[in-house]
Design a protein around this motif. Structure first.
Motif, PDB file in Angstrom:
ATOM      1  N   ILE A 184       0.837  -1.211   0.000  1.00 49.41           N
ATOM      2  CA  ILE A 184       0.000   0.000   0.000  1.00 49.41           C
ATOM      3  C   ILE A 184       0.864   1.250   0.000  1.00 49.41           C
ATOM      4  CG2 ILE A 184      -1.595   1.373   1.406  1.00 49.41           C
ATOM      5  CD1 ILE A 184      -2.870  -1.299   2.299  1.00 49.41           C
ATOM      6  N   GLU A 185       1.910   1.275   0.814  1.00 48.35           N
ATOM      7  CA  GLU A 185       2.764   2.458   0.924  1.00 48.35           C
ATOM      8  C   GLU A 185       3.517   2.741  -0.382  1.00 48.35           C
ATOM      9  OE1 GLU A 185       5.216   1.756   4.309  1.00 48.35           O
ATOM     10  OE2 GLU A 185       3.611   2.198   5.751  1.00 48.35           O
ATOM     11  N   ARG A 186       3.797   1.681  -1.150  1.00 45.24           N
ATOM     12  CA  ARG A 186       4.518   1.864  -2.417  1.00 45.24           C
ATOM     13  C   ARG A 186       3.588   2.188  -3.585  1.00 45.24           C
ATOM     14  NH1 ARG A 186       6.249  -2.763  -3.850  1.00 45.24           N
ATOM     15  NH2 ARG A 186       5.793  -4.038  -2.028  1.00 45.24           N
ATOM     16  N   HIS A 187       2.293   1.858  -3.439  1.00 44.32           N
ATOM     17  CA  HIS A 187       1.376   1.996  -4.572  1.00 44.32           C
ATOM     18  C   HIS A 187       0.131   2.822  -4.237  1.00 44.32           C
ATOM     19  CE1 HIS A 187       3.695  -1.738  -5.438  1.00 44.32           C
ATOM     20  NE2 HIS A 187       3.629  -1.308  -6.691  1.00 44.32           N
ATOM     21  N   PHE A 188       0.163   3.592  -3.160  1.00 41.25           N
ATOM     22  CA  PHE A 188      -1.043   4.289  -2.709  1.00 41.25           C
ATOM     23  C   PHE A 188      -1.557   5.310  -3.713  1.00 41.25           C
ATOM     24  CE2 PHE A 188       2.283   7.152  -1.407  1.00 41.25           C
ATOM     25  CZ  PHE A 188       1.735   8.428  -1.523  1.00 41.25           C
ATOM     26  N   GLN A 189      -0.684   5.758  -4.629  1.00 40.66           N
ATOM     27  CA  GLN A 189      -1.117   6.728  -5.626  1.00 40.66           C
ATOM     28  C   GLN A 189      -1.897   6.083  -6.770  1.00 40.66           C
ATOM     29  OE1 GLN A 189       2.875   8.112  -6.291  1.00 40.66           O
ATOM     30  NE2 GLN A 189       2.453  10.095  -5.320  1.00 40.66           N
ATOM     31  N   MET A 190      -1.848   4.746  -6.822  1.00 37.30           N
ATOM     32  CA  MET A 190      -2.542   4.025  -7.890  1.00 37.30           C
ATOM     33  C   MET A 190      -3.921   3.571  -7.405  1.00 37.30           C
ATOM     34  SD  MET A 190       0.719   1.622  -8.910  1.00 37.30           S
ATOM     35  CE  MET A 190      -0.314   0.538  -9.885  1.00 37.30           C
ATOM     36  N   LYS A 195      -9.870  -6.911  -3.969  1.00 35.94           N
ATOM     37  CA  LYS A 195      -9.484  -8.123  -4.700  1.00 35.94           C
ATOM     38  C   LYS A 195      -8.003  -8.101  -5.060  1.00 35.94           C
ATOM     39  CE  LYS A 195     -10.899 -10.956  -8.651  1.00 35.94           C
ATOM     40  NZ  LYS A 195     -11.838 -11.079  -9.792  1.00 35.94           N
ATOM     41  N   GLU A 196      -7.516  -6.923  -5.492  1.00 37.15           N
ATOM     42  CA  GLU A 196      -6.111  -6.794  -5.869  1.00 37.15           C
ATOM     43  C   GLU A 196      -5.192  -6.960  -4.663  1.00 37.15           C
ATOM     44  OE1 GLU A 196      -3.044  -3.415  -7.634  1.00 37.15           O
ATOM     45  OE2 GLU A 196      -5.213  -3.079  -7.717  1.00 37.15           O
ATOM     46  N   LEU A 197      -5.555  -6.341  -3.531  1.00 35.00           N
ATOM     47  CA  LEU A 197      -4.735  -6.459  -2.324  1.00 35.00           C
ATOM     48  C   LEU A 197      -4.689  -7.907  -1.839  1.00 35.00           C
ATOM     49  CD1 LEU A 197      -5.850  -3.266  -0.360  1.00 35.00           C
ATOM     50  CD2 LEU A 197      -3.644  -3.654  -1.490  1.00 35.00           C
ATOM     51  N   ALA A 198      -5.842  -8.588  -1.859  1.00 36.35           N
ATOM     52  CA  ALA A 198      -5.901  -9.984  -1.417  1.00 36.35           C
ATOM     53  C   ALA A 198      -5.046 -10.873  -2.310  1.00 36.35           C
ATOM     54  CB  ALA A 198      -7.346 -10.469  -1.405  1.00 36.35           C
ATOM     55  N   LYS A 199      -5.031 -10.561  -3.585  1.00 43.29           N
ATOM     56  CA  LYS A 199      -4.245 -11.351  -4.534  1.00 43.29           C
ATOM     57  C   LYS A 199      -2.754 -11.252  -4.243  1.00 43.29           C
ATOM     58  CE  LYS A 199      -3.597 -12.026  -9.523  1.00 43.29           C
ATOM     59  NZ  LYS A 199      -3.949 -11.509 -10.877  1.00 43.29           N
ATOM     60  N   HIS A 207     -11.337 -13.557   3.483  1.00 46.00           N
ATOM     61  CA  HIS A 207     -10.368 -13.937   4.511  1.00 46.00           C
ATOM     62  C   HIS A 207      -9.365 -12.816   4.740  1.00 46.00           C
ATOM     63  CE1 HIS A 207      -7.157 -17.023   6.001  1.00 46.00           C
ATOM     64  NE2 HIS A 207      -7.603 -16.244   6.967  1.00 46.00           N
ATOM     65  N   PHE A 208      -8.889 -12.218   3.644  1.00 48.41           N
ATOM     66  CA  PHE A 208      -7.911 -11.146   3.763  1.00 48.41           C
ATOM     67  C   PHE A 208      -8.494  -9.954   4.517  1.00 48.41           C
ATOM     68  CE2 PHE A 208      -6.574  -7.059   1.901  1.00 48.41           C
ATOM     69  CZ  PHE A 208      -5.284  -7.017   2.411  1.00 48.41           C
ATOM     70  N   SER A 209      -9.726  -9.569   4.183  1.00 51.65           N
ATOM     71  CA  SER A 209     -10.349  -8.407   4.817  1.00 51.65           C
ATOM     72  C   SER A 209     -10.490  -8.604   6.314  1.00 51.65           C
ATOM     73  CB  SER A 209     -11.717  -8.146   4.181  1.00 51.65           C
ATOM     74  OG  SER A 209     -12.286  -6.979   4.706  1.00 51.65           O
TER      75      SER A 209
END
Length: 278
Positions: A184-190, A195-199, A207-209
């Protein structure tokens, strides 16, 4: 002893034991146990039963409801329940599981300790000790050969192993959260979604949430928004970038969205925040 109840197939067996006074006062003691073969009609729902329950799923899956939460258990999962609390468990399909009810002076403390860390369902796929302990208990129960000290030792070993499994799971979960936060810290501007974070960490979105909120106190969406807002605060205080430029630098699609979100989270407009002296 063979039994016939709704959802229980004819192969099912149950064994009973009355603990001695010494066992009740000093040991983990067995009350009843067995192996159940079930179809999808099997369901147990109780307000209270004055023992604790351990179930080892050998085939199929079951749904458990405990303390207003619902859990799923499948093959090579162990379920640990405090039956003194309202609970329900039912077969989702054809199901085989080994089980025993037990008690002991320190069981409540052990249960609270383990459930706080891991809930009531444990994956024992990598454990050789727990299935062996279950076998030792059930073989002796079936034979009526109950050495109460031996049974107590095996129950204690199961709980010891559950604690070790919980510690391993905690380490893995912490690594997952650290990896996600770093992403998140490296891509927060995107643009990013659940679904993408869980992947990124090979988990289902559900489960991830749940895992992310357990460890951070925020949903993944809330964490991303908070990180963007905090980044915007730094830019407002330390640069002369325009509001529009800051909204883009902070990962917001439009300056209108940025200003609305910023006000919602800080009760200040970006301009008002910029004027604050720290």
């Amino acid at each position: 002893m063979k039994i016939r109840e709704k959802g229980l197939l004819h192969q099912s067996q149950i064994f009973f034991h009355i603990p001695s006074e010494f066992a009740r006062n000093a040991l983990y003691c067995l009350h009843d146990s067995g192996t159940f073969y079930c179809d999808d009609q099997y369901c147990i729902e109780r307000e209270s039963y004055n023992n604790y329950l351990i179930m080892l799923i050998k085939k199929g899956s079951m749904t458990i409801r405990f303390k207003n939460q619902e859990f799923q258990a499948q093959k090579n999962n162990l379920v640990f329940l405090d039956c003194q609390q309202p609970h329900m468990y039912r077969a989702n399909e054809n199901l085989i599981f080994e089980w025993f009810h037990f008690s002991g002076i320190s069981t409540q403390h052990y249960f609270d300790f383990l459930s706080e860390k891991n809930g009531c369902v444990f994956s024992i796929e990598e454990s050789l000790i727990i299935p062996e302990c279950m076998d030792q208990i059930l073989v002796r129960a079936k034979e009526g050969n109950i050495n109460e000290h031996f049974i107590s030792m095996n129950i204690h070993k199961i709980m010891y192993e559950l604690n070790e499994i919980s510690n391993d799971a905690t380490d893995i979960h912490e690594k997952i959260i650290i990896k996600t936060i770093s992403y998140i810290e490296r891509h927060f501007q995107m643009d990013m979604n659940l679904k993408e974070l869980a992947k990124q960490v090979n988990l289902t979105p559900f489960h991830f949430s749940r895992l992310f909120k357990k460890y951070t106190g925020y949903s993944p969406y809330e964490y991303v928004i908070n990180f963007r807002i905090n980044h915007a605060k730094k830019l407002l205080q330390n640069t002369k970038l325009s509001i529009k430029e800051i909204s883009i630098e902070s990962g917001f699609n439009t300056d209108t969205h940025f200003m609305t979100t910023f006000k919602k989270h800080t009760n200040l407009t970006p301009k008002q925040f910029r004027e604050i002296q720290f």
